[in-house]
Enzyme design. Structure first.
Site, PDB file in Angstrom:
ATOM      1  N   ASP A 333     -26.609 -20.074 -27.941  1.00 59.67           N
ATOM      2  CA  ASP A 333     -25.884 -20.294 -26.690  1.00 59.67           C
ATOM      3  C   ASP A 333     -24.463 -19.758 -26.868  1.00 59.67           C
ATOM      4  OD1 ASP A 333     -27.847 -21.718 -25.406  1.00 59.67           O
ATOM      5  OD2 ASP A 333     -27.263 -23.614 -26.330  1.00 59.67           O
ATOM      6  N   LYS A 437     -13.101 -22.897  -3.558  1.00 58.70           N
ATOM      7  CA  LYS A 437     -12.965 -22.269  -4.884  1.00 58.70           C
ATOM      8  C   LYS A 437     -14.371 -22.084  -5.470  1.00 58.70           C
ATOM      9  CE  LYS A 437     -12.664 -25.827  -8.432  1.00 58.70           C
ATOM     10  NZ  LYS A 437     -13.423 -26.915  -7.877  1.00 58.70           N
ATOM     11  N   ASP A 617     -29.462 -27.533 -26.156  1.00 56.14           N
ATOM     12  CA  ASP A 617     -28.904 -28.881 -26.056  1.00 56.14           C
ATOM     13  C   ASP A 617     -29.516 -29.715 -24.935  1.00 56.14           C
ATOM     14  OD1 ASP A 617     -27.828 -27.455 -24.018  1.00 56.14           O
ATOM     15  OD2 ASP A 617     -25.760 -27.550 -24.696  1.00 56.14           O
ATOM     16  N   ASP A 621     -34.424 -27.510 -22.802  1.00 55.81           N
ATOM     17  CA  ASP A 621     -34.436 -26.626 -23.965  1.00 55.81           C
ATOM     18  C   ASP A 621     -35.508 -27.070 -24.966  1.00 55.81           C
ATOM     19  OD1 ASP A 621     -32.394 -24.945 -23.189  1.00 55.81           O
ATOM     20  OD2 ASP A 621     -30.826 -26.212 -24.039  1.00 55.81           O
TER      21      ASP A 621
END
Lengths: 889, 277
Positions: A333, A437, A617, A621
């Protein structure tokens, strides 16, 4: 034909599909459906599954060989009246039992992963049945149930939202995305079911608001249930060492049994009594089987795992220690592993040209961005989304009051994964404004004007293309780019829909966020390169950001070809064999990927025959962690499910720790080869006496008990010592061994048996016959087992082998060098091993209890000196041969 | 002719979505719904069939309905009598949805139809009603132990309009002992053999699909537990439908039969297919 699935249906159609209604199911119908579809629970392992798993551990060759060795001890004890070999037999049985229990515990971890998943699901739920709200066991939920969901609740099934009031959920267990998602009841026109904004998935938690949801999938049929099933169905491949140990045990067992049977047949043909033949067959088998090898291997791995734990690498399986050493590809990752996961705003830039904004404009942009944030806490200890906190900190640094600005927000629209932006309404620059945003691609279509210094200018298509270039420029520098845009509102517009609010935006500029690279990473990646290990970066980030980080870390060259980066959509569309071709062509970065795609990458790499380590994590996964040869979970940021599914846990989430693990793993394999050579060498001088005894009219130079005293007595501690040799600095300069290199290679067997073993046998047998000759023995004359001449001769053979094994121990410490230069005192276990061997020699010639047990006798000084002389002779001869034929041996 | 044996259950409603979508792939875009009842038809039956008709109309499929009493025979006999005149039909039926400790097939109408129907049969088990009969991603597992057949072709042709990804898996099953003793080279040899079979099947399917709208992929494994491999790959690929060859299915498969295990443990929908007798 357009796609139509449950998220595309109107609420009424959903009730029709599941034969339900807003009042929920009738109790009787719910009971009928429960009987038909089963409980809403993750499946348990089959009954007595554990028993089968346990039984399997006692039937593998490893276990069988140890048990065979134990049996031989008991037989030897029975045959050799004066000696009691039972304790050794018991010790071997204990080793076999411990090995079996340890492996059993590892295999049962899959069940623990399932238990960890179960713990993520709630025990009860609130449903409408016959129009009445009631609390029921989550296990009793059925398709068609209408659930009431409210803040703080966790989902136990998949459901379609049919009514929502400001419903905000966290789908992190499923999506791996820790951001919150707004859910609504309206039908979604397009998009995938898994991304739909009107579906609630098992494992998700309600952050805010409330709603009603119609259950459509329960238990193993939920998306969460599928992850759970996958986590248990994906089989972990045997590690390279497991394969090699199995092969070694097979080869050695075959050699031992073949020789035993051959000489048994020969003895019969020569007319020897049957019982005597059986005894010698057992002797030959005992001499050939390195009884101490497997327990030593277990100990070496266990001690390796202790050393790794001190370096922040927790191995949950012993074999993982060595499997790390065989790794050829590390899939890692980015966030938190290569970087520090510490989001900071590096720059606030203008829409055009990526030039930093002046102080006043910067403050205005940050205040606008703050309207779209949600933060809590006090000035010193802000909490919330890492990006929101980073914006607040920067605003405070610029002299603004983040909490005060945030408190003025009258309406907040939380970040939405699909929309990839957040928004808010509040006062800005003296006027009520809508501020947004998010990713530039997400707001681009709504931007009509932009700030150019103090002036507002129209953003036509040409300008938008120039702004695109600004974004690419920032992303290429490794920054995560956040666009900030506003729109001033009149009183009526404030309550408009999001679509109405998000139009005619004024782009103020961009926030370039930076997640600093961990300082150890470039060096760790350089070590990987030197060690021939390929590193593959798998991230959800923008390809340009991933590329920039990879360049900064030294993973790829700045001018690396475009094919080094692949996007998630491309990956999704690729066939496995095409992915293999891409990987072979040098693709090293996978950007904008989902956790599920990790499995595809693992499968392709394994198709290429690579030994793969994969980091992860999140809950989703877990399947990839199980499928990889070495699953590496993050100890700090990882979920319990990921940790349970992995073999290795990084206690500091640091990529550099994986590389440390690889070095340790490689050292362990090199050490295993060292002590295998050491242990196998003594098999030849143990075997030759039996061969001579069967073939010629000569006395037996070693008894079965004396052989076991070497294999399980004097050889064990030195072998364990060799297993603890420290990394020699060369481990990370070699290419990965992958699955190709054999533990019991032809080279190793040639060196151990034909060089080391034969030298030991020649010297030991020469001394044996010289002693007999000196004592008056005539060729062909029989000698009684308790005759002092015979006892003295066998003692000399035994002692000379032990001395030569001391020299062998020193020589095995290095492949080409002498071994003394590595500092003998540096390895205390080796020193203890040598001390034990010397004490043993003293005991067999001077300590009556052991002399009686082993049938030995005292030796004169000159004979002892002759036995000692064998050690330096052996050492230098071995050194010369290794240097002369280094390429062969 | 596409015949859908509808039992009026909720499960039947879900299978109806598949049936209607399958009809889209036929030249006549026609679906024959056959309902055979043992006693009087359920009062809600008309409403349920009306909903199916609505769905068919929305898709542009003509629905022809026949409802009959099973009389002295069984429900399966009733369905089979409807098929007698058209042995080139494809019959769609459903396996029952039951909890894991009961059989999905033994003693069911589906098992009887799979054993006796003269035409091609598709028996569906819907685990995930949310897909509304549009699985998109389909996994077709095959065993090296069985000779290659073209039984999957009608299913693939019916799925074709909705298909996005079709994955062919060929499993080379070996005994548990052999699996444990299998070396890397031996495994590679077996996988290569299975892969060659998978490629041949892929070529056949590609021909059947004609247009290249759907992505085809293949893989091969050597295993001592085919069921586990199939479930793992289905999970990995996020397949929404598993297509299983039921040609050699016994009338009453036991609890441990691989097809029963897959029906029991699959998180995705399952279709059992069988070519015409």
């Amino acid at each position: 034909m357009s796609q139509r699935q449950i998220h595309n249906l109107e609420v009424d159609d959903c009730f029709g599909l599941l034969r339900s209604s807003p009042a929920g199911l009738a109790e009787t119908e719910a009971a009928r459906r429960l009987a038909e579809f089963g409980a809403n629970a993750l499946a348990d392992a089959p009954r007595l599954h554990w028993l089968r798993t346990l039984f399997k551990q006692f039937t593998n060759l490893f276990s069988l060989l140890l048990n065979l060795a134990a049996l031989l001890c008991f037989i030897a004890a029975h045959l050799d009246g004066g000696a009691d070999m039972r304790p050794l037999g018991v010790a071997l049985l204990v080793v076999a039992l411990l090995n079996a229990l340890f492996t059993f515990a590892q295999e049962m971890r899959a069940e623990r992963a399932m238990a960890a998943l179960r713990e993520l699901l709630p025990a009860s739920a609130t449903v409408l049945r016959d129009g009445v709200e009631r609390s029921v066991l989550a296990a009793s939920l059925v398709p068609g149930d209408v659930l009431r969901v409210s803040e703080g609740e966790r989902m136990s099934c998949d459901a379609r939202i049919v009514a929502a009031s400001d419903l905000l959920v966290n789908n992190a267990p499923l999506s791996g995305e820790s951001r919150h998602v707004h859910l609504r009841a309206e039908a979604v026109i397009d998009g995938r079911l898994s991304d739909a904004g009107n579906l609630l998935f098992a494992g998700a938690s309600v952050v805010r608001g409330s709603g009603l949801a119609l259950v459509y999938a329960t238990g193993p049929r939920t998306e969460f249930g599928k992850i759970a099933l996958l986590s248990t169905h994906v089989r972990r491949p045997p590690t390279p060492l497991e394969q090699e140990v199995a092969r070694t045990v097979r080869v050695l067992t075959a050699i031992a049994l073949t020789m035993g049977v051959l000489f048994f047949a020969y003895g019969l043909a020569m007319g020897r009594p049957l019982w005597l033949n059986v005894v010698f067959m057992l002797g030959i088998i005992v001499a050939n089987v390195p009884e101490g090898l497997l327990p030593t291997l277990t100990l070496a791995l266990a001690m390796g795992s202790v050393r790794l734990a001190r370096k922040n690498v927790l191995c949950r399986s012993l074999n993982a220690v060595e499997a790390l050493g065989a790794v050829e590809v590390i899939c890692t990752d980015k966030t938190g592993t290569l970087t520090e996961n510490r989001l900071a705003i590096a720059q606030v830039v203008a829409p055009l040209g990526a030039t930093p904004l002046a102080a006043a404009h910067r403050l205005a942009l940050l205040e606008a961005a703050m309207l779209a944030c949600e933060i809590h806490g006090a000035q010193a200890q802000l909490s919330g989304d890492p990006l929101d906190v980073a914006i607040a900190r920067m605003l405070q640094a610029e002299g603004g009051d983040a909490l005060a600005v945030n408190a003025t927000v009258t309406r907040h629209i939380a970040f939405d994964v699909q929309r990839r932006r957040a928004a808010g309404i509040g006062p800005w620059q003296g006027r009520v404004s809508f501020a947004s945003k998010g990713a530039w691609e997400a707001v681009r279509d709504e931007v009509t004007t932009f700030m150019d210094g103090d002036a507002q200018r129209a953003a036509d298509s040409a300008v938008l293309l120039r702004i695109d270039a600004t974004v690419r420029q920032l992303a290429a520098a490794g920054a995560r780019v956040i666009a900030v845009a506003v729109r001033t509102l009149d009183a009526t517009a404030q309550h408009g829909s999001l679509t109405e609010l998000e139009s005619g935006l004024l782009l103020l500029g961009f926030l370039a966020c930076d997640d600093p690279l961990r300082p150890e990473v470039p060096d760790a990646l350089a070590r990987c390169r030197a060690a021939g290990i390929a590193v593959v970066l798998i991230t959800g980030d923008h390809p340009d950001t991933a590329h920039a980080i990879a360049v900064r870390a030294g993973l790829i060259e700045p001018d690396a070809a475009a094919q080094t980066v692949m996007r998630g959509e491309q990956l999704e569309a690729l066939r496995e064999r095409d992915l293999v071709a891409h990987l072979q062509a040098g693709t090293r970065i996978f950007a904008r990927t989902t956790p599920e795609q990790k499995l595809k990458i693992v499968a392709a790499l394994k198709h290429m025959g690579k030994v793969v380590a994969m980091t992860g994590d999140g809950v989703n996964d877990a399947p990839a962690l199980r499928a990889a040869d070495v699953g590496v979970a993050m100890g700090l940021s990882g979920t319990e499910v990921a940790r349970e599914a992995a073999q290795v846990v990084l206690l500091d989430d640091n990529f550099a720790s994986i590389v440390t693990g690889v070095e340790e793993g490689r050292t362990v394999f090199a050490n295993v080869q060292k002590f295998t050579r050491y242990v196998l060498a003594s098999n030849v001088p143990e075997l030759v006496p039996f061969l001579l005894y069967v073939a010629l009219p000569v006395p037996l130079a070693l008894s079965v008990l004396q052989i076991l005293a070497i294999d399980l007595g004097t050889d064990m501690l030195p072998a364990i010592g060799l297993g603890q040799e420290q990394p020699d600095g060369e481990a990370m300069r070699r290419k990965p061994r992958g699955r190709r290199e054999r533990l019991l290679s032809l080279r190793l067997m040639l060196h151990s048996y034909l060089v080391l073993g034969l030298m030991q046998a020649l010297w030991a047998m020469a001394l044996f016959f010289a002693y007999l000759k000196r004592g008056g023995w005539v060729y062909g004359a029989p000698l009684a087992a308790d005759h002092m001449l015979y006892r003295g001769a066998t003692t000399l053979t035994l002692v000379s082998i032990v001395f030569m094994q001391v020299a062998n121990l020193v020589g095995r410490r290095h492949a080409t060098r002498g071994g003394l230069d590595a500092g003998l005192l540096a390895n205390r276990l080796c020193m203890a091993g040598i001390a034990l061997e010397l004490v043993f020699v003293w005991a067999v010639v001077a300590w009556p209890p052991l002399m009686n047990a082993l049938g030995t006798a005292p030796l004169d000084g000159p004979w002892l000196l002759a036995a000692v002389t064998g050690a330096p002779l052996f050492f230098f001869a071995d050194l010369l041969i290794r240097r002369r034929w280094a390429a062969v041996l | 002719m596409l015949v859908f044996a509808y039992d009026g259950s909720l499960n039947g409603d879900w299978i109806a979505h598949y049936a209607a979508r399958f009809a889209l792939a036929t030249a006549r875009r026609e679906l024959h719904l056959a309902h055979v009842h043992e006693r009087a038809p359920a009062p809600e039956l008309a409403g349920r069939i009306a909903r199916i008709a609505e769905e068919c109309q929305r898709l542009g499929v003509t629905l022809v309905t026949s409802i009959r009493d099973s009389g002295d025979g069984s429900v399966a006999d009733g369905v089979l009598s409807l098929l007698a005149a058209t042995p080139d039909s494809v019959l769609i039926t459903g396996t029952r949805a039951r909890p894991r400790n009961l059989s999905y097939l033994a003693g069911t109408v589906a098992a009887e139809l799979l054993a006796r129907a003269p035409c091609a049969v598709l028996a569906l088990h819907v685990a995930h009603p949310a897909m509304l009969g549009q699985p998109g991603r389909v996994l077709l597992p095959f065993s090296m132990a069985r000779p290659p057949s073209r039984a999957a072709l009608p299913l693939v042709q019916l799925l074709a309009p909705e298909l996005k990804e079709l994955h062919v898996l060929v499993v080379q099953e070996v005994s548990r002992l052999r699996f444990r003793l299998l070396g890397t080279r031996g495994a590679r040899r077996l996988i290569d053999g299975a892969l060659a079979r998978a490629n041949a099947i892929e070529a056949q399917l590609r021909e059947a699909l004609l247009a290249g709208r759907c992505r085809l992929d293949v893989s091969a494994v050597v295993s001592d537990d085919a069921v586990k491999e199939i479930l793992a790959l289905a999970g990995r690929l996020r397949s929404r439908l598993l297509g299983l060859d039921a040609s050699a299915l016994p009338l009453s498969p036991g609890y441990g039969h691989p097809i029963e295990q897959l029906l029991r443990d699959s998180g995705s929908d399952v279709v059992l297919y069988r070519a015409a007798l």
